[in-house]
Design a protein around this motif. Structure first.
Motif, PDB file in Angstrom:
ATOM      1  N   CYS A  13       0.921  -1.070   0.280  1.00  0.00           N
ATOM      2  CA  CYS A  13       0.417   0.355  -0.127  1.00  0.00           C
ATOM      3  C   CYS A  13       1.164   1.148   0.286  1.00  0.00           C
ATOM      4  O   CYS A  13       0.531   2.188  -1.091  1.00  0.00           O
ATOM      5  CB  CYS A  13      -0.979   0.104   1.173  1.00  0.00           C
ATOM      6  N   LEU A  14       1.463   1.521   0.922  1.00  0.00           N
ATOM      7  CA  LEU A  14       2.979   2.443   0.668  1.00  0.00           C
ATOM      8  C   LEU A  14       3.310   2.913  -0.500  1.00  0.00           C
ATOM      9  O   LEU A  14       3.771   3.656  -0.568  1.00  0.00           O
ATOM     10  CB  LEU A  14       3.380   2.384   2.219  1.00  0.00           C
ATOM     11  N   SER A  15       3.831   0.904  -1.174  1.00  0.00           N
ATOM     12  CA  SER A  15       4.697   1.820  -1.975  1.00  0.00           C
ATOM     13  C   SER A  15       3.675   2.244  -3.242  1.00  0.00           C
ATOM     14  O   SER A  15       4.338   3.200  -3.884  1.00  0.00           O
ATOM     15  CB  SER A  15       5.078   0.344  -2.695  1.00  0.00           C
ATOM     16  N   LEU A  16       2.077   1.627  -3.572  1.00  0.00           N
ATOM     17  CA  LEU A  16       1.679   2.362  -4.126  1.00  0.00           C
ATOM     18  C   LEU A  16       1.242   3.482  -4.218  1.00  0.00           C
ATOM     19  O   LEU A  16       1.037   4.173  -5.228  1.00  0.00           O
ATOM     20  CB  LEU A  16       0.137   1.411  -4.395  1.00  0.00           C
ATOM     21  N   ILE A  17       1.090   4.024  -2.892  1.00  0.00           N
ATOM     22  CA  ILE A  17       1.146   5.986  -2.296  1.00  0.00           C
ATOM     23  C   ILE A  17       1.909   6.630  -2.912  1.00  0.00           C
ATOM     24  O   ILE A  17       1.714   7.436  -3.575  1.00  0.00           O
ATOM     25  CB  ILE A  17       0.756   5.518  -1.330  1.00  0.00           C
ATOM     26  N   LEU A  18       3.316   5.813  -3.018  1.00  0.00           N
ATOM     27  CA  LEU A  18       4.566   7.246  -3.135  1.00  0.00           C
ATOM     28  C   LEU A  18       4.289   6.227  -4.209  1.00  0.00           C
ATOM     29  O   LEU A  18       4.787   7.510  -5.161  1.00  0.00           O
ATOM     30  CB  LEU A  18       5.252   5.854  -2.683  1.00  0.00           C
ATOM     31  N   ILE A  19       4.506   5.855  -4.978  1.00  0.00           N
ATOM     32  CA  ILE A  19       4.497   5.844  -6.698  1.00  0.00           C
ATOM     33  C   ILE A  19       3.581   6.192  -7.676  1.00  0.00           C
ATOM     34  O   ILE A  19       2.809   7.075  -8.172  1.00  0.00           O
ATOM     35  CB  ILE A  19       4.181   4.013  -7.785  1.00  0.00           C
TER      36      ILE A  19
END
Length: 511
Positions: A13-19
């Motif tokens: 989730c954090l990676s998707l938000i960052l991307i």
């Protein structure tokens, strides 16, 4: 998949938000930059080019205007028309001698004016220079008498139009018969006598080759399309790169949508338009030139300015994506590493480094399933240190901890590679013996008991001042078909209690 989502759900989730955040910021920055480049191109660059072309055009027009004005106000020109042309018009030719003399004078007069026109043409690099008399209706060029002006001929209507002008001169764009019928800009200046009476027209013509060269230079250096159209939309002047097949705005793909706006504009200020053809989005700066009755158009393909920005955007996007990928991978590896450490810590006894009871439950369940499928025997051995409380009370808890660790090491060395030992709790250990009968398990347990009993625990620590011996009691049980985990452990516990009740330091098994 569920296991991965459970373990790394938050990280994903954090990676998707960052991307998503990075993508949004990058795309927004690109859009703002693209719009700024387009705005600068259409609102600044194109009008500046249009101004420069117009300034050069006006310079080319102004020069012949000044020349024509000097010709029309030249005393020699006035006197020549008044005297020579008037004499020619009133010559009665009384006799042959007088006729010969008159012809000679007329020839001299013609030579004078043609010589003058030659000088004007050569010194000013004009396409031609000309003089037309209102007295005799003869027109002259540097080559001599050009023709007689006839009111009924369409080609000569310009003369009569100039004769009735309210202004001193006109600028006329037309074909010039003295210059091989090429397109020229002619300045037709009225000539007045000393009483203000109209007596003729003087002027010069310049070809549009200079403007074509100028257009070519601008198109080459600025990568813009520059051309002129008349009030019908016909292309009258363009650079050499312009396709010859394009003769009207209506012939240009996409231009039809704005052709009406262009031709309807009569303002000298530039207006900004745009259109799309099959492959390109084109910005247009258009303005009307009243002196010529033409429209000046400067075009630029928007993508030519945005292309470098797109290249930079793609490079930045690729570099940023690579960096982000590396960061995400490192983050995943770091989280996985710490997660594994946490899992290991949660499943490992910190003192003995053996699996704890929670971890052993999972291993035992798997072992039961394997044993059921393979029909191979499975045994458990429960170990309890005899009088461990006295060891702690007499020698201290540090020595007690040392004894626990030492027994764990002895057990690891004594057991088979397939066997599993864990710390069951307190001073108890539990051994799982795979593919092992009850008889063999009892033998292994007895061997381990005797090894522990013979060991001097003081040799591996400085905490104990004298020899330290410790014994253990052990209970062994073999798993039966479809037996539960609790049932097996209960039977091993019963066997262990029998060992304790019968003097400790012994091994008992449960049938």
């Amino acid at each position: 998949m569920r296991k991965i989502l459970k373990q790394y759900g938050l990280l994903i989730c954090l990676s998707l938000i960052l991307i998503a955040g990075f993508g949004f910021i990058t795309l927004a920055s690109y859009k703002v930059s693209r719009d700024t480049v387009y705005q600068n191109s259409s609102e600044q660059a194109l009008p500046v080019t249009s101004d420069a072309v117009l300034a050069e055009l006006q310079k080319d027009i102004l020069r012949p205007v000044l020349i024509a004005s000097q010709m029309a106000n030249n005393t020699f020109v006035r006197d020549w028309i008044i005297n020579a042309e008037l004499d020619k018009a009133t010559d009665q030719k009384p006799d042959q001698k007088s006729e010969q003399k008159s012809d000679q004078e007329q020839q001299q007069n013609i030579e004078q004016i043609t010589h003058y026109l030659k000088e004007i043409k050569s010194k000013n690099n004009a396409a031609t220079s000309f003089l037309a008399s209102a007295i005799t209706h003869q027109s002259y060029s540097p080559d001599g008498t050009q023709k007689t002006i006839v009111a009924s001929e369409a080609r000569d209507k310009w003369f009569f139009r100039v004769a009735n002008l309210k202004t001193a001169y006109e600028i006329n764009v037309d074909t010039d018969i003295a210059n091989r019928d090429s397109m020229t800009i002619a300045i037709n200046h009225r000539i007045l006598d000393y009483n203000g009476k109209f007596i003729g027209v003087a002027g010069v013509s310049v070809t549009l080759d200079t403007m074509r060269r100028l257009i070519d230079s601008y198109q080459s250096s600025l990568h813009r399309n520059i051309y002129f159209v008349d009030q019908k939309g016909t292309i009258v002047l363009a650079g050499s790169a312009m396709k010859r097949s394009l003769s009207n705005l209506q012939d240009m793909p996409g231009m039809r949508s704005i052709a009406g706006q262009i031709l309807a504009n009569k303002k000298i200020e530039s207006q900004l338009l745009d259109y799309k053809n099959e492959t390109e989005h084109i910005a247009v700066s258009e303005r009307f030139i009243p002196e010529l009755g033409w429209h000046l158009l400067v075009e630029q393909e928007v993508g030519s300015n945005i292309k470098p920005l797109q290249d930079i955007f793609q490079i930045n996007l690729a570099v940023s994506a690579a960096i982000m990928l590396i960061v995400v991978v490192l983050l995943v590896l770091s989280v996985r590493h710490f997660q594994q450490r946490l899992e290991k810590s949660a499943a490992t006894d910190q003192l003995t480094s053996l699996p704890n009871r929670h971890a052993f439950d999972f291993v035992f369940q798997q072992a039961l399933l394997d044993s059921g499928r393979s029909r191979l025997p499975l045994c458990v051995t429960l170990i309890d240190i005899d009088f461990f409380k006295k060891v702690n009370d007499k020698n201290g808890h540090l020595v007690g901890d040392h004894v626990l660790k030492e027994i764990a090491l002895i057990a690891k060395r004594s057991l088979r590679e397939s066997d599993v030992i864990c710390r069951w709790g307190g001073e108890e250990f539990l051994i799982l013996l795979k593919n092992c009968t009850l008889e063999k398990a009892t033998s292994i347990a007895e061997n381990l008991r005797s090894t522990i009993a013979a060991n001097d625990f003081s040799r591996t620590t400085d905490l104990a001042k004298k020899r330290l011996a410790v014994t253990v009691s052990m209970g062994v049980a073999q798993c039966k078909d479809n037996e539960t985990e609790d049932s097996v452990f209960d039977r091993a516990e019963v066997a262990l209690q029998q060992a304790k009740e019968n003097g400790r330091n012994s091994v008992y098994f449960s049938e």
